[in-house]
Design a protein around this motif. Structure first.
Motif, PDB file in Angstrom:
ATOM      1  N   VAL A 145       0.738  -1.063  -0.065  1.00  0.00           N
ATOM      2  CA  VAL A 145       0.208   0.110  -0.107  1.00  0.00           C
ATOM      3  C   VAL A 145       0.974   1.431  -0.083  1.00  0.00           C
ATOM      4  O   VAL A 145       2.022   1.348   0.463  1.00  0.00           O
ATOM      5  CB  VAL A 145      -1.030  -0.002   1.265  1.00  0.00           C
ATOM      6  CG1 VAL A 145      -0.141  -0.055   2.482  1.00  0.00           C
ATOM      7  CG2 VAL A 145      -2.040   1.056   1.094  1.00  0.00           C
ATOM      8  N   SER A 193      -8.790  -4.397   0.922  1.00  0.00           N
ATOM      9  CA  SER A 193      -8.846  -3.249   1.915  1.00  0.00           C
ATOM     10  C   SER A 193      -9.676  -2.292   1.126  1.00  0.00           C
ATOM     11  O   SER A 193     -10.213  -1.249   1.591  1.00  0.00           O
ATOM     12  CB  SER A 193      -7.501  -2.808   2.268  1.00  0.00           C
ATOM     13  OG  SER A 193      -6.608  -2.381   1.471  1.00  0.00           O
ATOM     14  N   LYS A 194      -9.516  -2.151  -0.275  1.00  0.00           N
ATOM     15  CA  LYS A 194      -9.989  -1.055  -0.764  1.00  0.00           C
ATOM     16  C   LYS A 194     -11.666  -1.071  -1.116  1.00  0.00           C
ATOM     17  O   LYS A 194     -12.398  -0.390  -1.463  1.00  0.00           O
ATOM     18  CB  LYS A 194      -9.592  -0.771  -2.395  1.00  0.00           C
ATOM     19  CG  LYS A 194      -7.732  -0.621  -2.332  1.00  0.00           C
ATOM     20  CD  LYS A 194      -7.457  -0.352  -3.896  1.00  0.00           C
ATOM     21  CE  LYS A 194      -7.504  -1.634  -4.721  1.00  0.00           C
ATOM     22  NZ  LYS A 194      -6.372  -2.767  -4.258  1.00  0.00           N
ATOM     23  N   LYS A 199      -2.932  -1.696   4.712  1.00  0.00           N
ATOM     24  CA  LYS A 199      -3.634  -0.198   4.805  1.00  0.00           C
ATOM     25  C   LYS A 199      -4.014   0.312   6.129  1.00  0.00           C
ATOM     26  O   LYS A 199      -3.520   1.345   6.065  1.00  0.00           O
ATOM     27  CB  LYS A 199      -5.105  -0.856   4.080  1.00  0.00           C
ATOM     28  CG  LYS A 199      -5.914   0.752   3.995  1.00  0.00           C
ATOM     29  CD  LYS A 199      -5.208   1.470   3.178  1.00  0.00           C
ATOM     30  CE  LYS A 199      -6.419   2.783   2.824  1.00  0.00           C
ATOM     31  NZ  LYS A 199      -5.728   4.171   2.158  1.00  0.00           N
ATOM     32  N   ASP A 238      -2.272   3.714   7.249  1.00  0.00           N
ATOM     33  CA  ASP A 238      -3.030   4.996   7.549  1.00  0.00           C
ATOM     34  C   ASP A 238      -2.644   5.435   8.859  1.00  0.00           C
ATOM     35  O   ASP A 238      -2.743   6.590   9.023  1.00  0.00           O
ATOM     36  CB  ASP A 238      -4.541   4.591   7.323  1.00  0.00           C
ATOM     37  CG  ASP A 238      -5.128   4.329   5.966  1.00  0.00           C
ATOM     38  OD1 ASP A 238      -4.226   4.621   4.891  1.00  0.00           O
ATOM     39  OD2 ASP A 238      -6.123   4.014   5.912  1.00  0.00           O
TER      40      ASP A 238
END
Length: 226
Positions: A26, A54-55, A149, A153
């Protein structure tokens, strides 16, 4: 959409693999922050409900699934390549470096890798199976996708506390309007990738742009797919 399965892992085990790790990255297309790779090893047990690419998950649901994966997965680890390394090596080599760091950090060494996508950025000595949309179809890759992810983040949210103007907590270093506006006004932070083409559109700062590295593919210069 169908849930990910163990079809690929079971095939590889039938062919002699003993420990299979799903690997996903990612941050490849971000303008700031590291590229992060997660490697996940499962025991072929029933995965947590909702596990997928995850998207396809909301931020809240990703965190819930990641928490479930954390307590379920056999082993996982992260590796990162920082912006300076991306600028110096090029994205393909930076991805390889981040993946090697993730694999080295695993408590169990895998002998086979299932890699999301069609491009093998790992190469020898690893035995790699590339699976297009593997983060949707393979349990191990989906687990790596969600873990990577959520981990990245959180890293970018932390940077956002130091650089609030750039909106990193919301855009994770990707080219959102608030990020573009902050770049135009304030220029780069130490966490920006300085060899990328977006500097050409920032007249006040384009003099800071670094030459982009052309990666070596099979002994010849090739396209950096980052």
């Amino acid at each position: 959409m169908a849930a990910p399965t163990y079809d690929v892992e079971r095939e590889l085990i039938a062919r002699g693999a003993r420990v299979v790790a799903g690997v996903d990255e990612v941050g490849r297309g971000a303008w700031a922050g590291p590229v992060v790779v997660a490697a996940a090893i499962t025991d072929l047990s029933v995965p947590p409900a909702g596990l997928t690419d995850s998207k396809l998950l909301t931020a809240r649901r990703r965190e819930e699934v990641a928490a479930a994966v954390d307590s379920w997965v056999r082993a996982y680890a992260f590796g990162a390549a920082e912006p300076e390394e991306i600028d110096t090596l090029g994205m393909t080599a930076a991805l390889r470096l981040a993946a090697e760091r993730a694999l080295a950090a695993l408590p169990i060494r895998p002998d086979t890798i299932v890699l999301d996508g069609k491009h093998d950025f790992l190469g020898a000595p690893w035995a790699v199976r590339c699976v297009i949309k593997g983060d949707q179809s393979c349990v191990g890759v989906a687990a790596a996708s969600v873990l990577a992810k959520v981990h990245r983040d959180a890293m970018m949210a932390g940077l956002g506390e130091t650089y609030p103007e750039y909106g990193f907590a919301g855009n994770a270093g990707y080219p959102a309007p608030v990020h573009r506006a902050a770049l135009a006004e304030f220029g780069p932070t130490p966490h920006h990738r300085m060899s990328w083409a977006y500097w050409d559109d920032l007249p006040a700062w384009r003099h800071l742009k670094r030459p982009r590295v052309e990666p070596v593919v099979d002994g010849q210069l090739g396209l950096d797919l980052g």
